[in-house]
Design a protein around this motif. Structure first.
Motif, short mmCIF file in Angstrom:
data_model
loop_
_atom_site.label_atom_id
_atom_site.label_comp_id
_atom_site.label_asym_id
_atom_site.label_seq_id
_atom_site.Cartn_x
_atom_site.Cartn_y
_atom_site.Cartn_z
N THR A 96 0.82 -1.21 0.00
CA THR A 96 0.00 0.00 0.00
C THR A 96 0.86 1.26 0.00
O THR A 96 0.34 2.37 0.00
CB THR A 96 -0.92 0.02 1.24
OG1 THR A 96 -0.11 -0.12 2.42
CG2 THR A 96 -1.91 -1.13 1.20
N GLU A 97 2.19 1.08 0.07
CA GLU A 97 3.15 2.19 0.06
C GLU A 97 2.89 3.17 1.21
O GLU A 97 2.69 4.37 1.01
CB GLU A 97 3.16 2.88 -1.31
CG GLU A 97 3.50 1.87 -2.42
CD GLU A 97 3.54 2.48 -3.79
OE1 GLU A 97 4.43 3.30 -4.04
OE2 GLU A 97 2.68 2.12 -4.63
N GLU A 159 9.28 8.43 4.52
CA GLU A 159 8.32 9.43 4.02
C GLU A 159 8.57 9.72 2.55
O GLU A 159 7.64 9.84 1.75
CB GLU A 159 8.45 10.74 4.81
CG GLU A 159 8.10 10.63 6.29
CD GLU A 159 6.60 10.57 6.55
OE1 GLU A 159 5.85 11.30 5.89
OE2 GLU A 159 6.18 9.75 7.40
N ARG A 160 9.84 9.80 2.19
CA ARG A 160 10.20 10.15 0.81
C ARG A 160 9.84 9.03 -0.16
O ARG A 160 9.29 9.27 -1.23
CB ARG A 160 11.71 10.43 0.77
CG ARG A 160 12.38 10.40 -0.58
CD ARG A 160 12.46 11.76 -1.22
NE ARG A 160 13.20 11.73 -2.47
CZ ARG A 160 12.68 11.30 -3.63
NH1 ARG A 160 11.45 10.88 -3.67
NH2 ARG A 160 13.42 11.31 -4.72
N TYR A 161 10.17 7.79 0.22
CA TYR A 161 10.01 6.67 -0.72
C TYR A 161 8.74 5.86 -0.51
O TYR A 161 8.47 4.92 -1.24
CB TYR A 161 11.24 5.75 -0.66
CG TYR A 161 12.47 6.44 -1.18
CD1 TYR A 161 12.71 6.53 -2.54
CD2 TYR A 161 13.36 7.05 -0.31
CE1 TYR A 161 13.81 7.19 -3.03
CE2 TYR A 161 14.48 7.72 -0.78
CZ TYR A 161 14.70 7.79 -2.15
OH TYR A 161 15.78 8.46 -2.63
N ARG A 162 7.97 6.21 0.52
CA ARG A 162 6.72 5.50 0.81
C ARG A 162 6.95 3.99 0.93
O ARG A 162 6.29 3.19 0.27
CB ARG A 162 5.65 5.81 -0.24
CG ARG A 162 5.08 7.21 -0.13
CD ARG A 162 3.88 7.41 -1.02
NE ARG A 162 2.79 6.50 -0.67
CZ ARG A 162 1.63 6.46 -1.33
NH1 ARG A 162 1.42 7.25 -2.35
NH2 ARG A 162 0.68 5.62 -0.95
N ALA A 189 12.49 14.70 5.25
CA ALA A 189 11.78 14.86 3.97
C ALA A 189 10.29 14.72 4.22
O ALA A 189 9.85 13.90 5.01
CB ALA A 189 12.26 13.80 2.99
N ALA A 190 9.50 15.54 3.54
CA ALA A 190 8.05 15.48 3.70
C ALA A 190 7.47 14.53 2.67
O ALA A 190 8.01 14.37 1.58
CB ALA A 190 7.45 16.86 3.54
N ARG A 191 6.41 13.88 3.05
CA ARG A 191 5.64 13.04 2.14
C ARG A 191 5.10 13.93 1.03
O ARG A 191 4.51 14.97 1.31
CB ARG A 191 4.47 12.48 2.94
CG ARG A 191 4.11 11.08 2.65
CD ARG A 191 3.01 10.64 3.58
NE ARG A 191 3.48 10.25 4.90
CZ ARG A 191 2.70 9.69 5.82
NH1 ARG A 191 1.43 9.48 5.55
NH2 ARG A 191 3.17 9.37 7.00
N ARG A 192 5.31 13.55 -0.21
CA ARG A 192 4.78 14.36 -1.30
C ARG A 192 3.27 14.11 -1.42
O ARG A 192 2.83 12.99 -1.48
CB ARG A 192 5.48 14.01 -2.61
CG ARG A 192 5.14 14.92 -3.76
CD ARG A 192 6.17 14.77 -4.89
NE ARG A 192 6.33 13.40 -5.33
CZ ARG A 192 5.48 12.77 -6.15
NH1 ARG A 192 4.44 13.42 -6.64
NH2 ARG A 192 5.68 11.53 -6.50
N VAL A 252 12.82 1.62 -4.89
CA VAL A 252 13.83 1.54 -3.82
C VAL A 252 15.20 1.25 -4.42
O VAL A 252 16.18 1.95 -4.15
CB VAL A 252 13.46 0.45 -2.79
CG1 VAL A 252 14.57 0.31 -1.75
CG2 VAL A 252 12.13 0.79 -2.12
N GLU A 253 15.26 0.22 -5.28
CA GLU A 253 16.57 -0.22 -5.79
C GLU A 253 17.21 0.84 -6.69
O GLU A 253 18.44 0.96 -6.72
CB GLU A 253 16.42 -1.55 -6.54
CG GLU A 253 15.96 -2.71 -5.65
CD GLU A 253 16.92 -3.02 -4.51
OE1 GLU A 253 18.14 -2.78 -4.66
OE2 GLU A 253 16.44 -3.49 -3.45
#
Lengths: 366, 262
Positions: A96-97, A159-162, A189-192, A252-253
């Motif tokens: 669900t990220e 937060e950045r990469y969910r 970093a804020a969640r976009r 991620v990778e």
């Protein structure tokens, strides 16, 4: 003005979370991580945050994920047995990220094992423990200062990469007391946000969709089922499933370089220790005791995604020695990326590698 | 608005079998939230796994379709983090009482401010008809081919004992009473359980001499005994007909609750 404290690693972890704006903690008592929860229980209510002790670790990570969907920076902390219980819902967070931070103060396993002693036996479990293919982020602190810094960093990355970010500590660093410098502020970093008019699971070029916080009129459906860009279940569409899983892994990778965080010592060395977490301290001691020798040290602060390019920092390396408090879990990953011989230096039982043990491994490898 | 406006139109029709009772229950629930004047933007539907748990996917609000049995734990996180949001959970007998049993009693104990609607059809429908903690003794399921030999959970009694502020049981036949009970649950601060006995003709009925949809509806209609009547019979020392089940409001109280908006 930063302030200086003398603090236990687990408390520093909680302080790092608070500094990073963590507003929600759900957890369940388990040795040797309990102090993280206790400190959050004391501090969060005074900052209009929420602390809740759940009925088990399954519920703890579930509550964390629920809170995260309301926009909260949310965290839980546990150790081996609780970590095992969390696995299914961690897969849900991946699918669900959902940004969330999971602290694992590792102890000896399998099973109940050694509750009061350290280990690094969950390094592959955090990478692969839930079913299906996916990638996550894992950080490994070697000091009380890093318990603070890397916990805060875990929030930033999550937060950045969910994607769930794991602080893979251990009992030694968790219960050790050291000097800690707490900065005035920590940047996270804020969640976009999801742009209005964009489908909730349409990802940008970086593979990361904007976040549709609950309660803001997005009307988003979130499911652990394979879903399309609308978030609707599409579990029997083979290519859509493939595309979704590949995106979850790729986001991620493909950011390995961006996330990489390691410390290189003596890059010209032929013999190189690769460490993370508590065993790094035994390597420090060995290097300290042998000032005239050029012994290399690659210390990973981010273990997953694995920064394979970091091995190239030691162009003359003839041996990689990998002291771990497990039977060679990360050594196995290193072997996949290099032709240089990789020698695991496992230490089980809960106590650190004595520097003499590392010296012996060093001599044997020559 | 009408309850129809709460549906996610582009997701219909549902995956439910012909004759399934879940649609009736969802209609009643949406009618209750709509009549109460809740805004869809402030309302979150949460669920676990199973037929019942597909419900939030058909509703236009923000919705979280979670893992098997854990919906209440996820919902607890949402409600404690943002008490001003309304939280409604759809669940089933397997999801709530088997794999989720521990979360169920603890959510009641914490008395978290949410409304939980349990579609109790005595069976695991999604996986094709296995016995659940509410499968009646003797009933045939794919995992009790010789008749269930296990005891049965009374979900409403469990919720009352565990501390929920509001507990009611109705059936998919009693749509007006059910809608009113959900309305009472939505209004009650603290944890509310609405247990709804409902038909599963596909997985339960056809194996248990309730082959037609109307057979189960008829059963629910004729075997439900109003709580007040039941209590009167007991008080008067009169015999209570066997294999009847009580319906009505078991408790509505005002114990301290968590996650109640300030």
């Amino acid at each position: 003005m930063s302030r200086v404290e003398f603090m236990q690693g687990n408390t520093a972890c909680a302080e790092g979370a608070l500094a990073a704006g963590c507003g929600f903690f759900a957890g369940y008592p388990i040795t040797p991580s309990t102090e993280v929860a206790e400190h959050m229980a004391a501090k969060l209510p005074k900052r209009k945050g929420v602390f809740v002790q759940m009925e088990d670790e399954i519920a703890s990570i579930a509550a964390v994920i629920g809170a995260s969907w309301t926009g909260a920076r949310a965290m839980t902390a546990t150790s081996g047995p609780g970590f095992s219980l969390m696995m299914e819902n961690l897969g849900y967070a991946v699918m669900t990220e959902t940004p969330c931070v999971v602290v694992n103060i590792q102890r000896g396993g399998p099973s109940t094992g050694q509750p009061t002693l350290g280990a690094q036996g969950d390094m592959l479990q955090c990478r692969f423990g839930s079913h299906g293919d996916y990638s996550i982020i894992a950080l490994s602190p070697s000091s009380v200062q890093e318990m603070f810094e890397l916990t805060a960093k875990a929030f930033s990355l999550s937060e950045r990469y969910r994607v769930p970010a794991f602080l893979m500590g251990d009992e030694i660093i968790g219960h050790m007391r050291e000097r800690l410098t707490i900065p005035d502020s920590v940047e996270v970093a804020a969640r976009r946000r999801l742009e209005p008019g964009t489908l909730p699971y349409t990802a940008g070029e970086d593979g990361i969709p904007g976040f549709p916080t609950f309660g803001q009129g997005y009307g988003v459906h979130v499911t652990g089922l394979t879903h399309d860009e609308r978030g609707y279940p599409a579990a029997t569409n083979p290519r859509l499933h493939e595309k979704l899983v590949m995106r979850l892994v790729h986001k991620v990778e493909s950011a390995r370089k961006e996330m990489a965080d390691y410390v290189v010592t003596n890059p010209g060395a032929e013999q190189v220790f690769i460490s993370y977490g508590a065993p790094a301290r035994s390597v420090f001691q060995l290097l300290h005791d042998r000032p005239g020798e050029e012994i290399g040290h690659l210390r990973l602060r981010v273990v997953w995604p694995f920064p394979e390019f970091a091995l190239g920092e030691f162009p003359d390396a003839k041996t990689f020695l990998v002291p771990e408090m497990n039977l060679g879990q990360v050594a196995r990953e290193i072997q996949r990326h290099t032709d240089v011989p990789v020698i695991p230096v496992p230490r089980l039982g809960g106590d650190l590698h004595p520097p003499a043990m590392l010296a012996k491994a060093l001599e044997a490898s020559r | 608005m009408s309850f129809r406006d709460w549906y996610r139109a582009d997701r219909l029709p549902t995956i439910y079998c012909a004759g399934c009772g879940n649609g009736t229950v969802i209609n009643c629930a949406l009618h209750a939230v709509d009549t109460l004047g809740w805004r869809w933007e402030d309302t979150i539907f949460v669920s676990g796994i199973g037929c019942s748990s597909r419900a939030p996917g058909y509703i236009r609000t923000d919705s979280l379709h979670t893992t098997h049995g854990r919906a209440l734990a996820f919902a607890t996180g949402i409600k404690l983090a943002r008490p001003e949001l309304h939280v409604v959970v759809f669940t089933g007998d397997g999801d709530l009482a088997a794999i989720g049993g521990n979360h169920f009693i603890h959510a009641c104990r914490r008395n978290v401010d949410m409304t939980v609607i349990c579609m109790n059809n005595w069976i695991y429908g999604m996986t094709g008809g296995q016995g659940s903690p509410t499968t009646p003794r003797g009933a045939i399921t794919t995992t009790t081919p010789y008749g269930s030999g296990e005891g049965v959970f009374d979900l409403s009694a469990l919720a009352v004992a565990a501390g929920a502020n509001h507990v009611a049981r109705w059936t998919s036949y009693h749509v007006k009473e059910l809608t009113n009970a959900i309305d009472a649950g939505l209004r009650t601060p603290g944890f509310s359980l609405i247990e709804v006995l409902t038909q599963c003709p596909t997985a339960y009925g056809r194996r248990n001499k309730l082959r037609e949809v109307s057979d189960t509806i008829e059963y629910l209609k004729t075997h439900a005994i109003l709580l007040q009547r039941y209590n009167r019979l007991v008080a008067e020392g009169k015999p209570v007909p066997e294999d009847m089940f009580t319906v009505g409001e078991f408790v509505r109280r005002n114990r301290p609750a968590m996650g109640v908006p300030p």
